[in-house]
Design an enzyme around this catalytic site. Structure first.
Site, mmCIF file in Angstrom:
data_model
loop_
_atom_site.group_PDB
_atom_site.id
_atom_site.type_symbol
_atom_site.label_atom_id
_atom_site.label_comp_id
_atom_site.label_asym_id
_atom_site.label_seq_id
_atom_site.Cartn_x
_atom_site.Cartn_y
_atom_site.Cartn_z
ATOM 1 N N CYS A 82 0.840 -1.202 0.000
ATOM 2 C CA CYS A 82 0.000 0.000 0.000
ATOM 3 C C CYS A 82 0.878 1.256 0.000
ATOM 4 O O CYS A 82 1.550 1.534 -0.988
ATOM 5 C CB CYS A 82 -0.977 -0.047 1.181
ATOM 6 S SG CYS A 82 -2.365 1.096 1.008
ATOM 7 N N HIS A 177 -3.571 -5.281 0.694
ATOM 8 C CA HIS A 177 -2.990 -5.722 1.969
ATOM 9 C C HIS A 177 -2.978 -7.252 2.054
ATOM 10 O O HIS A 177 -3.986 -7.871 2.413
ATOM 11 C CB HIS A 177 -3.787 -5.144 3.148
ATOM 12 C CG HIS A 177 -3.575 -3.685 3.342
ATOM 13 N ND1 HIS A 177 -2.570 -3.173 4.142
ATOM 14 C CD2 HIS A 177 -4.218 -2.615 2.816
ATOM 15 C CE1 HIS A 177 -2.616 -1.851 4.107
ATOM 16 N NE2 HIS A 177 -3.608 -1.477 3.310
ATOM 17 N N GLU A 179 -1.574 -8.998 4.258
ATOM 18 C CA GLU A 179 -1.497 -9.434 5.650
ATOM 19 C C GLU A 179 -2.860 -9.675 6.285
ATOM 20 O O GLU A 179 -2.957 -10.343 7.320
ATOM 21 C CB GLU A 179 -0.697 -8.433 6.490
ATOM 22 C CG GLU A 179 -1.364 -7.085 6.729
ATOM 23 C CD GLU A 179 -1.106 -6.070 5.623
ATOM 24 O OE1 GLU A 179 -1.152 -4.869 5.930
ATOM 25 O OE2 GLU A 179 -0.872 -6.468 4.464
#
Length: 521
Positions: A82, A177, A179
């Site tokens: 990002c 993202h 994660e």
């Protein structure tokens, strides 16, 4: 043992900790540090790879929020996420601009260019056979010009450069993202980066960690004595077991029973540590002291302060009886360290010791021992099992520091605590019996200081009410009330009303977080 390491530079994302957790899940050691660490620090860290986190800023406005240039000069792979991708693009000669269409939430991405990062990773294919990925976006800016040497490896209609790569240098950027769990194949992408692109093995595991930690504790403490406040919670319990493994009887634990513990908790702690593991534990029953100071106090913050203050007093009194103690051990874990380091900027800055027992190190003039400060909660639990602690103790639900003091609404009385701990124990017993305990993230009973009319037998009753609370969550930042079977709730209610004299009504809390918090106080 020297581990292969990943360095994560934090630009203030709300989910930076998740990046570190995902990397650790791959049995690769990593650390999260503020983005503006020095060049010397980065070189000394000797990372196998570097990850640049997301963040709330725009690269064309926050000119100071840049990765140290050495990141791109070390010759190791770099992954920008990002904002991390945007600062990588801008710093290497590309261009970032505000996007006419902001993306927040699920998005579909087409993988392009057969990159090493995405090769063979897809959620499905389209009619033309192109790989598609379901990802989670959260951005208002986008890369509009690639730096020299980069190619597009992922795109969608609103974000033409949703992922980019310079594979010769091992530089990758993703606008989404990986994660978060909402990015379905995010775990595989991060595994691909740390293992195949960075070349990290699987050298971060609990058996090795125990050996290293034991050696480190012995070297740090020498022949001096250590004192630890044992609460019965996961962190202090695992810290006690690990330190005892290292130095044996040089450790003394102080277990303070404040009258606000769960049913039989004191006996369970003494059984586990004193009798089973052979740890020296001083058991202090301070119920009367705590209840006396809590009398007439209804404000939750005041209750918290009183309970904290009295714990310090009791602990100090016991510590004074151990003049040879030179170390105070605490169950500080890595999220504590990161959170206590948070600056106003939102990044993990100026990391310092996290004193989770307020004021004790300074007051007692003891050195601080924090053997779990590099571990996340799931790693602490894994360590506890490896050290031989009971599974039920290691995987029990979170319990607030003030204990039942903040689960009894209003004034705390011994009578209320006795009723509540019995009702709570029934709830937990039935959740376990129905195989629902591990499906909920936190479950407990709350004592409500109101009476309601009831009928038991042929008589009218006027007794107290308890509320049951059970939630499901991944991060405790948000939570959904657990949709327990009605039959289970009915059984719990029936047992509490029949077995706990003084309670004639049971209600179930169906509030999410937000707007409610998980605890009632």
């Amino acid at each position: 043992m020297s581990h292969q390491k990943i360095l994560i530079l934090d630009f203030g994302s709300q989910v930076s900790q998740l990046i570190a957790r995902r990397v650790r899940e791959q049995h690769v050691y990593c650390e999260l540090h503020p983005y503006d660490v020095s060049e010397a620090f980065i070189r000394d860290f000797k990372p196998q790879g570097i990850i640049l986190s997301g963040g709330p800023n725009s690269v064309y406005e926050a000119v100071d929020w840049r990765a140290p240039q050495v990141v791109f000069e070390l010759g190791v792979p770099v992954l920008g996420i990002c904002y991390g991708m945007q600062t990588m693009a801008e710093q290497l000669g590309g261009k970032v601009e505000s996007s006419a269409k902001r993306e927040f939430g699920y998005a579909e991405l087409r993988a392009r260019g057969h990159s090493k990062l995405f090769q063979g990773i897809e959620d499905r294919t389209n009619a033309e056979g192109h790989g598609l990925l379901d990802v989670w976006m959260s951005h208002g800016d986008k890369v509009t010009e690639l730096p020299a040497g980069f190619k597009v490896i992922g795109s969608n209609e609103s974000c033409p450069v949703a992922a980019m790569a310079d594979e010769e240098r091992g530089f990758y950027g993703v606008q989404f993202h990986p994660e978060v769990t909402h990015t379905i194949k995010g775990k595989e992408m991060l595994a691909r980066f740390v293992h195949e692109i960075c070349g990290c093995g699987n050298d971060w595991n609990m058996p090795d960690y125990i050996s290293e930690a034991v050696e480190k504790i012995r070297a740090q403490v020498g022949d001096e004595e250590v004192i630890l406040g044992l609460s019965g919670g996961v962190d202090s319990s695992v810290a006690a077991a690990l330190i005892h493994r290292a130095i044996g009887d040089q450790l003394t634990c102080v277990f303070v029973d404040n009258g606000l513990l769960r049913l039989n908790e004191g006996a369970q702690v003494m059984e586990t540590f004193n009798r089973s593991l052979g740890v020296k534990v001083i058991h202090v029953d301070a119920t009367e002291q705590f209840m006396g100071h809590l009398k007439g106090v209804s404000d939750p913050e005041q209750k918290r302060k009183i309970i904290g203050r009295e714990f310090v007093e009791v602990f100090q009194a016991e510590a004074a009886k151990l003049p040879k103690a030179r170390w105070l051990a605490q169950g500080t874990i890595y999220p504590d360290v990161i959170e206590s380091a948070g600056a106003k900027t939102g990044k993990a800055h100026a990391i310092k010791s996290h004193h989770n027992v307020g004021g004790l190190p300074e007051t007692l003039n003891l050195k601080l021992l924090e053997p779990l400060r590099d571990l996340f909660k799931d790693e602490v639990r894994e360590l506890g099992v490896a050290l031989g602690l009971p599974h039920d103790m290691v995987y029990r639900h979170p319990f607030p520091g003030p204990g039942l003091g903040v689960r009894i609404l209003g004034e705390v009385k011994k009578e209320f605590a006795d009723l509540l701990r019995r009702a709570d124990a029934i709830f937990i017993d039935e959740l376990r019996a129905a195989d629902w305990y591990d499906k909920t993230s936190q479950a407990f009973a709350v004592f409500l200081p109101v009476k309601s009319v009831g009928v038991m037998g042929d008589g009218r009753t006027y007794e107290y009410v308890v509320a049951l609370r059970a939630v499901q969550t991944q991060d405790f930042m948000t939570a959904h009330w657990a949709e327990l079977p009605h039959s289970l709730l009915g059984k719990v209610s029936n047992r509490i009303i029949n077995e706990v004299r003084g309670i004639n009504r049971v209600v179930y809390d169906i509030s999410g977080k937000p707007p409610a918090t998980i605890e009632w106080e």
